[in-house]
Design a protein around this motif. Sequence first.
Motif, short mmCIF file in Angstrom:
data_model
loop_
_atom_site.label_atom_id
_atom_site.label_comp_id
_atom_site.label_asym_id
_atom_site.label_seq_id
_atom_site.Cartn_x
_atom_site.Cartn_y
_atom_site.Cartn_z
N LEU A 143 4.14 -112.82 32.94
CA LEU A 143 5.51 -113.29 32.70
C LEU A 143 5.52 -114.65 32.00
O LEU A 143 6.31 -114.87 31.08
N SER A 144 4.65 -115.56 32.44
CA SER A 144 4.56 -116.87 31.80
C SER A 144 4.16 -116.74 30.33
O SER A 144 4.71 -117.44 29.47
N ALA A 145 3.21 -115.85 30.05
CA ALA A 145 2.75 -115.65 28.67
C ALA A 145 3.88 -115.10 27.81
O ALA A 145 4.11 -115.58 26.68
N LYS A 146 4.61 -114.11 28.30
CA LYS A 146 5.72 -113.54 27.54
C LYS A 146 6.80 -114.58 27.28
O LYS A 146 7.34 -114.67 26.18
N LYS A 147 7.10 -115.36 28.29
CA LYS A 147 8.12 -116.41 28.16
C LYS A 147 7.68 -117.45 27.14
O LYS A 147 8.47 -117.88 26.29
N MET A 148 6.41 -117.86 27.19
CA MET A 148 5.90 -118.87 26.26
C MET A 148 5.97 -118.37 24.83
O MET A 148 6.40 -119.09 23.93
N ILE A 149 5.58 -117.13 24.60
CA ILE A 149 5.64 -116.56 23.25
C ILE A 149 7.08 -116.53 22.75
O ILE A 149 7.36 -116.90 21.61
#
Length: 174
Positions: free
Chosen positions: A107-113
């Motif tokens: 979730l953090s990775a998707k949000k960062m992208i």
Amino acid sequence: MSEIATFAGGCFWCLDATFARLRGVSQVDCGYMGGSVDAPAYKAVCAGDTGHAEVIQLTFDPAIISYNTLLELFFALHDPTTLNRQGEDVGTQYRSSLFFHSEAQALSAKKMIAELASQYEDPIVTTITPAATFWPAETYHQDYFDQNPQQPYCSAVVAGKVRKLVQEYGDLLK
């Protein structure tokens, strides 16, 4: 309690040399992930025969450095918009990928992208994939830059990434 993160962003020597210098990161190992061959060797990975990416797997203390901070550095230290390439390194083994170890990391990775997308002219091509078996790279790849700073690739490419880390993120260094 420590956590694990696994990043692919081109040659693992670059990521190893930068992430190993961060406060809160206790270990960084170069290796391979995401392919179809057990116990891959460097030569086969570099030839593109295994489907693996060159990765670093790091152990970090989230009370000292957050996964989000690691993600910020990951995106700052490589080009996430070039498919299967970083600079002159070309092939699927040099792809940009985040291998997540928990749903929170995914979730953090998707949000960062999503947050970073507007900062790039081209689309971010970084994949977000569940972590698979981590295959450690051969011993001579571990801490390669620190052991071989005069090697041409290290002085031409890796040193620049280390300089950028020191200049722009010096407050995060050990």
